[in-house]
Design a protein around this motif. Structure first.
Motif, short mmCIF file in Angstrom:
data_model
loop_
_atom_site.label_atom_id
_atom_site.label_comp_id
_atom_site.label_asym_id
_atom_site.label_seq_id
_atom_site.Cartn_x
_atom_site.Cartn_y
_atom_site.Cartn_z
N LEU A 171 45.55 45.71 37.27
CA LEU A 171 44.43 45.01 36.65
C LEU A 171 43.17 45.31 37.44
O LEU A 171 43.11 45.12 38.65
N VAL A 172 42.16 45.79 36.73
CA VAL A 172 40.83 46.01 37.31
C VAL A 172 39.90 44.99 36.66
O VAL A 172 39.84 44.90 35.44
N ALA A 173 39.18 44.23 37.48
CA ALA A 173 38.41 43.11 36.94
C ALA A 173 37.11 42.90 37.70
O ALA A 173 36.96 43.32 38.85
N THR A 174 36.17 42.26 37.02
CA THR A 174 35.00 41.73 37.69
C THR A 174 35.31 40.28 38.05
O THR A 174 36.09 39.61 37.36
N PRO A 175 34.72 39.76 39.13
CA PRO A 175 35.13 38.43 39.60
C PRO A 175 34.88 37.31 38.60
O PRO A 175 35.69 36.38 38.51
N GLY A 176 33.79 37.38 37.85
CA GLY A 176 33.51 36.31 36.89
C GLY A 176 34.57 36.19 35.83
O GLY A 176 35.05 35.09 35.53
N ARG A 177 34.94 37.30 35.23
CA ARG A 177 35.95 37.26 34.16
C ARG A 177 37.32 36.92 34.71
O ARG A 177 38.09 36.19 34.08
N LEU A 178 37.67 37.42 35.89
CA LEU A 178 38.97 37.08 36.46
C LEU A 178 39.04 35.60 36.79
O LEU A 178 40.08 34.95 36.56
N ASP A 179 37.98 35.05 37.34
CA ASP A 179 37.93 33.62 37.61
C ASP A 179 38.15 32.83 36.32
O ASP A 179 38.85 31.81 36.29
N ASP A 180 37.57 33.33 35.24
CA ASP A 180 37.74 32.72 33.93
C ASP A 180 39.20 32.81 33.48
O ASP A 180 39.79 31.85 32.99
N TYR A 181 39.80 33.97 33.65
CA TYR A 181 41.20 34.17 33.30
C TYR A 181 42.12 33.19 34.03
O TYR A 181 43.05 32.63 33.46
N LEU A 182 41.86 33.04 35.31
CA LEU A 182 42.77 32.28 36.17
C LEU A 182 42.75 30.77 35.91
O LEU A 182 43.52 30.03 36.52
N SER A 183 41.87 30.33 35.04
CA SER A 183 41.91 28.93 34.64
C SER A 183 43.10 28.64 33.75
O SER A 183 43.45 27.49 33.50
N ASP A 184 43.75 29.70 33.27
CA ASP A 184 44.92 29.60 32.39
C ASP A 184 46.18 29.73 33.25
O ASP A 184 46.37 30.72 33.97
N GLU A 185 47.04 28.74 33.19
CA GLU A 185 48.27 28.75 33.98
C GLU A 185 49.14 29.95 33.67
O GLU A 185 49.79 30.52 34.56
N ARG A 186 49.15 30.40 32.41
CA ARG A 186 49.95 31.57 32.04
C ARG A 186 49.49 32.81 32.79
O ARG A 186 50.28 33.67 33.16
N VAL A 187 48.18 32.89 32.99
CA VAL A 187 47.63 34.04 33.72
C VAL A 187 48.02 33.96 35.19
O VAL A 187 48.43 34.95 35.79
N MET A 226 30.84 42.48 47.09
CA MET A 226 31.82 41.49 46.68
C MET A 226 31.85 40.29 47.61
O MET A 226 32.15 39.17 47.20
N LEU A 227 31.56 40.54 48.88
CA LEU A 227 31.70 39.48 49.88
C LEU A 227 30.38 38.86 50.30
O LEU A 227 30.36 38.06 51.22
N ASP A 228 29.31 39.21 49.66
CA ASP A 228 28.06 38.56 50.03
C ASP A 228 28.07 37.12 49.49
O ASP A 228 28.97 36.72 48.75
N GLN A 229 27.11 36.35 49.83
CA GLN A 229 27.16 34.91 49.50
C GLN A 229 27.11 34.66 48.01
O GLN A 229 27.57 33.63 47.54
N GLY A 230 26.56 35.57 47.25
CA GLY A 230 26.51 35.37 45.80
C GLY A 230 27.87 35.43 45.15
O GLY A 230 28.14 34.74 44.18
N PHE A 231 28.76 36.28 45.66
CA PHE A 231 30.08 36.44 45.06
C PHE A 231 31.17 35.70 45.81
O PHE A 231 32.28 35.58 45.31
N LEU A 232 30.90 35.26 46.99
CA LEU A 232 31.94 34.63 47.78
C LEU A 232 32.56 33.40 47.10
O LEU A 232 33.77 33.23 47.14
N PRO A 233 31.78 32.52 46.46
CA PRO A 233 32.41 31.37 45.80
C PRO A 233 33.43 31.78 44.74
O PRO A 233 34.53 31.22 44.69
N ALA A 234 33.07 32.76 43.90
CA ALA A 234 34.02 33.21 42.87
C ALA A 234 35.25 33.83 43.51
O ALA A 234 36.38 33.60 43.08
N LEU A 235 35.03 34.63 44.55
CA LEU A 235 36.15 35.26 45.22
C LEU A 235 37.05 34.23 45.88
O LEU A 235 38.29 34.34 45.84
N THR A 236 36.44 33.21 46.46
CA THR A 236 37.23 32.15 47.09
C THR A 236 38.10 31.43 46.07
O THR A 236 39.28 31.14 46.32
#
Length: 696
Positions: A229-245, A263-273
């Motif tokens: 799976l290749v993903a951008t953090p926003g969409r993956l974060d959205d995906y992971l709200s689903d237990e099936r995912v 990916m690890l700068d402060q703008g993306f760190l919350p989504a990555l976390t």
């Protein structure tokens, strides 16, 4: 007499190899006394075309003291009686590229076969270093120059591990790759598909990015076998709200962060976390972490523990004493007298380059997505200002995914043209054979400057970069003397005969006022973010933005919604014109978003602040007459009535200029809403990873 091993004998009798720089047409015998002295191990390598014995010895651990060579062919007795042979100092590893054929027995044969089919014979330095790690499953932080093959470097060891796993469940995500932009994610998927082409059965490589229909891609993900799976953090974060995912990640083997500094700068760190919280814990699951990036600022080390083990490998192919990559790209700036001169200078520069190179391929970077959209309109079919009718494209975060994907493929495959782009193109995306990078306005910071310039001069090819800069922005040059920017002026006899000022003036008259208003509001927001660096007051900042509006042919600065003025913190600042007519909120929500059908206003999909002002994005966007994309493409029709967020029904926006009937470009069926249509699809605002750095 010392006897050579079969592998060494074969190596020394190859008739097509160069030895110490000399091309051999006949088999030559070489004394092995010096080569094998102090080394009882058989050298497990073969010499491929272009390699020397010196390189072979160096790559197999023989030092100058233990490796010497002779082309005269004396007997072993003579060699023993003579003084020690002259020592040969090995060149740096970077100068001795390895060949993939040497990886036989270490790298899966199916991957080697795919590399051969892709035409990859030699490794780049980063690929060679990664593939020669102690283990393919080791955590690593890798720094390499832009355009040096980082994607292949992380895909090969990860895919090898999956191909040789005995207990792999293909219905589970085993390899997760995160990338900062949709385009880079798609680029990774394309490379991955090629590498697994020789596998039977083939691994499925899924893509999860914003700007595309979530329902269909999620359904495909859940029904398929998304081993990769290749993903951008926003969409993956959205995906992971689903237990099936989340259940699909129970057997994760490897996590890769491409462009790790972004990916690890402060703008993306919350989504990555949040993503890491949803994934199996690294300490218990033991998945591998790999971080790849062109730059490694000190701040990155504060967050590496999220992905990498404490004893991770640190690989770099960048010589600390070597000049940065962009130093090999000729760079200059053209200082204009005022913002009025920016667009005529841009036109004249492109004209001069076009005269010298009929196949000119250039990227023009803009400070905001709306500015890129305006220049696309100005130079494309609507305004018609493109020199010699060079085809034009746009790439910016307000476009939907279908159009961005199409633009990426078209501009990659074209041999000439101009791409007007926001910084969504500034990182990682590889367009081949870019001759020229032009920056119209300054980037947000020095790191972004590096990534912009890095779009040219890739993989050892030529190119140059030019910045057109106003007096208000000249502080960027003064504070970044580390970049080898030299001042330049246009001095081209044929271009001097082009009346660029008149051409731009006539073309601006054809650009819809709505597009100019969007560009003005976006520019105001960008300058507002840079105000402290520019050391100007809010009133002075508004004056700068208003001069920009006048340079676009506006008779007065466009009116701005009171809510937008408040969000910028500019309430009461003189020079701004507040909108006192009918609310534009309905137009914003009812009109077209970037090349999409008109979304419904209000609610969560329009943004968190939809309740009072129709959404944060809606407050920024005045895009009812937004336009299509493609070579010299025009504008789709305006959207119909759409629901404003808690503000009632809004009016549909006016239609934009039509596209070029003679163009082969065709807009997707859902690119625009027909006049009078009610609302539209539930399109979410663009994902955070694509527009977070762009004002408005």
């Amino acid at each position: 007499m010392m006897k050579a091993s079969p592998s060494i004998s074969r190596l020394l009798t190859r008739s097509t190899n160069r030895v110490l720089g000399a091309s051999l047409s006949q088999p030559v015998s070489y004394p092995l006394t010096s080569l094998l002295l102090h080394s009882s191990a058989t050298v497990p390598a073969r010499l491929s075309t272009g390699q020397t014995l010196q390189q072979l010895a160096y790559r197999n651990g023989l030092t100058p003291r233990t490796a010497s060579f002779s082309t005269s062919g004396p007997s072993h007795q003579e060699a023993a009686a003579v003084a020690p042979a002259p020592q040969v100092s090995p060149a740096p590893v970077a100068d001795m590229p390895g060949v993939y054929a040497d990886m036989a027995g270490r790298l899966d044969a199916r991957l080697l076969k795919a590399l051969d089919a892709m035409g990859y014979a030699n490794m780049t330095p980063v690929q060679e270093k990664v593939l020669n790690m102690g283990s393919f499953t080791q955590d690593c932080l890798v720094q390499a120059k832009t355009g040096t093959g980082k994607t292949i470097a992380f895909l090969l060891p990860a895919l090898h591990t999956l191909l040789n796993a005995k207990d792999l469940d293909p219905s589970q995500v085993a390899l997760l790759i995160l990338a900062p932009t949709r385009e880079l994610a798609q680029q990774i998927v394309d490379e991955c598909e090629k590498l697994v082409s020789q596998c039977n059965p083939r691994f499925e490589c899924h893509l999860a990015v914003g700007g595309s229909a979530k329902a269909s891609s999620l359904s495909k993900f859940l029904r398929g076998k998304p081993t990769i799976l290749v993903a951008t953090p926003g969409r993956l974060d959205d995906y992971l709200s689903d237990e099936r995912v989340r259940q699909k990640f129970n057997n994760l083997r490897c996590l890769v962060l491409d462009e790790a500094d972004c990916m690890l700068d402060q703008g993306f760190l919350p989504a990555l976390t949040k993503i890491l919280t949803s994934l199996p814990k690294k300490q218990q699951a033991g998945w591998q972490g790999m971080c790849f990036s062109a730059t490694l600022p000190p701040s990155i080390h504060k967050v590496l523990h999220h992905v990498l083990a404490p004893k991770h490998a640190h690989i770099s192919t960048v010589d600390e004493n070597e000049a940065p990559t962009i130093n090999s790209v000729p760079q200059s700036y053209m200082k204009v007298d005022s913002v009025d001169d920016v667009l005529p200078t841009l036109h004249n520069l492109l004209s001069a380059e076009r005269y010298d190179n009929p196949k000119l391929k250039a990227v023009v970077f803009c400070s905001t997505a709306r500015q890129a959209a305006l220049l696309y309109t100005l130079f494309g079919h609507t305004g018609g200002a493109s020199p010699a009718k060079l085809p034009v494209w746009q790439m910016q975060s307000r476009m939907n995914q279908a159009q961005r994907t199409r633009t990426t493929e078209e501009f990659k495959n074209t041999d000439s043209g101009i791409l007007f782009a926001s910084d969504v193109v500034g990182r990682g995306l590889d367009f081949p054979d870019i001759h020229l990078v032009i920056q119209v306005g300054i980037p947000l910071n020095s790191e972004q400057y590096v990534h912009r310039v890095g779009r040219t001069g890739r993989a050892g090819k030529g190119g140059r970069a030019v910045m057109i800069i106003t007096p208000e922005d000249f502080w960027f040059v003064e504070r970044n003397r580390q970049f080898p920017m030299a001042q330049s002026k246009l001095d081209h006899p044929k271009a001097a005969a082009v009346d660029s000022a008149s051409i731009i003036s006539q073309s601006l008259a054809k650009v819809p006022d709505q597009v100019k208003a969007q560009a003005y509001v976006a520019y105001l927001g960008f300058v507002n973010t840079m105000r402290s660096k520019m050391k100007i007051t809010p009133a002075q900042m508004v004056q700068v933005a208003n001069r920009y509006a006048f340079s676009l042919g506006c008779e007065e600065p466009p009116a701005i919604e009171a809510s937008t003025i408040g969000k910028m913190g500019l309430k009461g600042v003189p020079g701004l014109i507040k909108n006192t007519g009918p609310s534009l909120r309905g137009q914003r929500n009812g009109g077209n978003r970037p090349n999409q059908s008109a979304p419904r206003g209000g609610g969560r999909d329009a943004g968190r602040d939809a309740g009072r002002d129709g959404g944060r994005d809606a407050a920024r966007d005045v895009d009812a007459s937004f336009f299509g994309n493609g070579p010299n493409g025009g504008a789709p029709r305006g959207g119909g009535r759409g629901r404003g967020g808690f503000g009632g029904r809004g009016r549909g926006g006016p239609g934009g200029a039509g596209g070029d009937r003679n163009s082969s470009f065709k807009k997707p069926r859902d690119d625009s809403a027909p006049p009078g249509s009610s609302g539209g699809s539930r399109n979410k605002r663009p994902r955070r990873e694509d527009n977070r750095r762009e004002a408005f």
